[in-house]
Design an enzyme around this catalytic site. Structure first.
Site, PDB file in Angstrom:
ATOM      1  N   ASP A   1       0.858  -1.182   0.000  1.00  0.00           N
ATOM      2  CA  ASP A   1       0.000   0.000   0.000  1.00  0.00           C
ATOM      3  C   ASP A   1       0.893   1.231   0.000  1.00  0.00           C
ATOM      4  OD1 ASP A   1      -2.101  -1.710   0.146  1.00  0.00           O
ATOM      5  OD2 ASP A   1      -2.758  -1.132   2.154  1.00  0.00           O
TER       6      ASP A   1
ATOM      7  N   ASP B   1     -15.236  -3.336  -1.836  1.00  0.00           N
ATOM      8  CA  ASP B   1     -14.904  -3.132  -0.434  1.00  0.00           C
ATOM      9  C   ASP B   1     -16.195  -2.989   0.360  1.00  0.00           C
ATOM     10  OD1 ASP B   1     -12.296  -3.009  -1.399  1.00  0.00           O
ATOM     11  OD2 ASP B   1     -12.333  -0.822  -1.554  1.00  0.00           O
TER      12      ASP B   1
END
Length: 238
Positions: free
Chosen positions: A8, A129
């Site tokens: 990330d 998500d």
């Protein structure tokens, strides 16, 4: 089952967020390229990279770091964060990305998302998500009203082949994946490839996902916190 190590990116560094909070950031490596090298040396040829700046700001911020990883290491990268239009998708694929993950775009700009699915069916991943059972987008700050089942069914009709599903409540927590969620998705939508993400904490978690015939899993914090070794992860890719 394929295991996919994650990086990330936030402000050019390899980090992790806790439950998607930009206020709770841990920096694991200031050099994303250095981290990606460790993955390649362990035997991985495909990694998952998220541009956290892009997810929040709506523009792809960390592309130079991702292009460096691709050019220096020759590995394939799936990436998401800040992708808002068909032109963005085309630009990323032209830049060398193997797969593009879209979440906000699929909700807020469905026309371009469907065009991307039509033009590049094998390269598009729906980033689904989930927050309290609803699809979250815009850096997990907003949620859609359409149900998961309805949305996925519509997308499959338009050629969707692959979904990366993250339970936000599990992300970065090391509390174990939402096995019930992934089992349900695999049962209800057997025709698509399911990539699990969020909560993986141990080798046992990987074994359970593999036994459930989940197609792939993204592993981040469990590796960075030394809960799972790269050697343990890569054995699932054989």
């Amino acid at each position: 089952m394929q295991t996919i190590p994650a990086i990330d990116l936030l402000n050019g560094q390899a980090v992790r967020l806790h439950k998607g909070s930009y206020e709770e950031v841990t920096v694991y490596d200031k050099s994303p390229l250095n981290q990606a090298k460790k993955f390649k040396e362990a035997g991985f040829d495909h990694i998952h990279v998220v541009d956290l700046n892009g997810a929040k700001e709506g523009k792809f911020v960390n592309l130079p770091q991702i292009r460096e990883i691709i050019s220096e290491l020759g590995i394939s990268v799936q990436t998401g964060g800040g992708i808002r239009s068909f032109d963005n998708v085309e630009m990323l694929l032209d830049a060398g990305l193997s797969k593009v993950i879209c979440s906000s775009m699929a909700i807020k700009n469905e026309k371009d998302w469907l065009k991307s699915l039509e033009q590049f069916p094998g390269s598009m991943i729906l980033g689904m998500d989930l927050k309290d059972g609803k699809i979250a987008y815009s850096g997990w700050l907003e949620t859609a009203e359409e149900s998961v089942e309805s949305f996925l069914s519509r997308m499959i009709d338009h050629g969707l082949q692959e979904v990366l599903c993250t339970d936000i409540s599990k992300d970065g927590t090391l509390s174990g994946p939402n096995f019930e969620l992934y089992n349900s998705l695999k049962k209800d939508f057997p025709e698509i490839r399911i990539i699990a993400s969020g909560g993986v904490s141990s080798l046992e978690d990987l074994q359970k996902l593999n036994k459930a015939h989940i197609d792939a899993v993204v592993v981040g914090k469990a590796y960075y916190e030394n809960r799972i070794s790269l050697l343990e992860m890569v054995t699932f890719n054989k």
